[in-house]
Design a protein around this motif. Structure first.
Motif, short mmCIF file in Angstrom:
data_model
loop_
_atom_site.label_atom_id
_atom_site.label_comp_id
_atom_site.label_asym_id
_atom_site.label_seq_id
_atom_site.Cartn_x
_atom_site.Cartn_y
_atom_site.Cartn_z
N GLU A 11 0.85 -1.19 0.00
CA GLU A 11 0.00 0.00 0.00
C GLU A 11 0.88 1.24 0.00
N LYS A 12 0.31 2.31 -0.49
CA LYS A 12 1.02 3.58 -0.47
C LYS A 12 1.26 4.02 0.96
N SER A 13 2.36 4.72 1.16
CA SER A 13 2.62 5.29 2.48
C SER A 13 1.61 6.42 2.71
N GLN A 14 1.51 6.85 3.95
CA GLN A 14 0.61 7.98 4.26
C GLN A 14 1.01 9.21 3.46
N CYS A 15 2.31 9.43 3.32
CA CYS A 15 2.76 10.61 2.59
C CYS A 15 2.43 10.49 1.10
N GLU A 16 2.57 9.30 0.54
CA GLU A 16 2.21 9.11 -0.87
C GLU A 16 0.72 9.37 -1.09
N THR A 17 -0.09 8.89 -0.18
CA THR A 17 -1.53 9.10 -0.28
C THR A 17 -1.86 10.58 -0.12
N LYS A 18 -1.27 11.20 0.90
CA LYS A 18 -1.53 12.62 1.17
C LYS A 18 -1.23 13.50 -0.03
N HIS A 19 -0.16 13.16 -0.78
CA HIS A 19 0.27 13.99 -1.91
C HIS A 19 -0.14 13.40 -3.26
N ASN A 20 -1.00 12.38 -3.21
CA ASN A 20 -1.54 11.77 -4.42
C ASN A 20 -0.44 11.34 -5.40
N CYS A 70 7.21 17.86 -2.08
CA CYS A 70 6.28 17.85 -0.93
C CYS A 70 6.20 16.45 -0.33
N LEU A 71 6.26 15.44 -1.18
CA LEU A 71 6.30 14.07 -0.67
C LEU A 71 7.54 13.87 0.20
N GLU A 110 9.87 14.51 7.55
CA GLU A 110 9.24 14.79 8.85
C GLU A 110 8.79 13.49 9.53
N GLU A 111 8.21 12.60 8.76
CA GLU A 111 7.71 11.34 9.29
C GLU A 111 8.84 10.45 9.82
N GLN A 112 9.98 10.45 9.11
CA GLN A 112 11.07 9.55 9.47
C GLN A 112 12.17 10.22 10.30
N GLY A 113 11.97 11.48 10.66
CA GLY A 113 12.93 12.15 11.53
C GLY A 113 14.17 12.68 10.84
N SER A 114 14.12 12.86 9.52
CA SER A 114 15.27 13.41 8.81
C SER A 114 15.39 14.92 8.98
N THR A 115 14.34 15.54 9.53
CA THR A 115 14.43 16.95 9.89
C THR A 115 14.22 17.07 11.40
N ASN A 116 14.94 17.99 11.98
CA ASN A 116 14.79 18.27 13.41
C ASN A 116 13.58 19.19 13.60
N SER A 117 13.20 19.43 14.83
CA SER A 117 12.01 20.25 15.11
C SER A 117 12.13 21.67 14.55
N ASP A 118 13.36 22.17 14.39
CA ASP A 118 13.56 23.51 13.84
C ASP A 118 13.69 23.51 12.31
N GLY A 119 13.53 22.32 11.70
CA GLY A 119 13.59 22.22 10.25
C GLY A 119 14.96 21.90 9.70
N THR A 120 16.00 21.96 10.54
CA THR A 120 17.33 21.61 10.04
C THR A 120 17.40 20.11 9.75
N ILE A 121 18.29 19.76 8.85
CA ILE A 121 18.45 18.37 8.45
C ILE A 121 19.21 17.59 9.52
N LYS A 165 25.28 19.95 6.00
CA LYS A 165 25.55 20.72 7.23
C LYS A 165 25.42 22.23 7.05
N ASN A 166 25.52 22.72 5.83
CA ASN A 166 25.41 24.17 5.61
C ASN A 166 24.07 24.58 4.99
N LEU A 167 23.14 23.64 4.93
CA LEU A 167 21.84 23.97 4.35
C LEU A 167 20.94 24.64 5.37
N GLY A 168 20.06 25.47 4.86
CA GLY A 168 19.09 26.12 5.73
C GLY A 168 18.00 25.15 6.14
N PRO A 169 17.11 25.58 7.00
CA PRO A 169 16.04 24.70 7.46
C PRO A 169 15.03 24.39 6.36
N VAL A 170 14.39 23.25 6.50
CA VAL A 170 13.33 22.84 5.58
C VAL A 170 12.01 23.36 6.14
#
Length: 122
Positions: free
Chosen positions: A18-27, A49-50, A56-67, A95-100
């Protein structure tokens, strides 16, 4: 007989994933994946957007949006095994990227991972 039935059932479930929740959410449909695979240097807004959702779902971004480089590497490594050079490349690249904060913000870290994968092919 029962063991064979159970094995066949697990295989059928895996194939009909089945599609993941994110795949479904973004069609997201197969054609979206095909387009990305044809040219990963230019993911569509829909795919970005997917990826933001997945990050966000898998924790690749921190709460402040940084990677979270370690988590990003862990998650990329699940679908595409990375060698140590590729892991280091991703760490250094993000490491030098801005927040997502937006879908478009994901593109830079996506490209870091894609470039690391491409380097492995050489």
């Amino acid at each position: 007989m029962l063991k064979t039935f159970i094995l066949i059932s697990f295989v059928a479930i895996a194939v009909a994933r089945e599609k993941s929740q994110c795949e479904t959410k973004h069609n997201i449909v197969k054609e979206d994946w095909d387009k990305l695979n044809a040219d990963p240097s230019k993911p569509s807004e829909k795919m970005l957007c997917l990826f933001k959702c997945i990050y966000e779902e898998q924790g690749s971004t921190n709460s402040d949006g940084t990677i979270n480089a370690e988590k990003l590497i862990e998650n990329v490594n699940k679908w595409k095994p990375l060698n140590e050079d590729s892991k280091t490349y991703i760490k250094d690249c993000v490491k030098n990227l801005g927040p997502v904060k937006t879908c478009e913000d994901v593109n830079a870290s996506f490209q870091c991972a894609q470039q690391a994968i491409d380097k492995q092919k050489q």
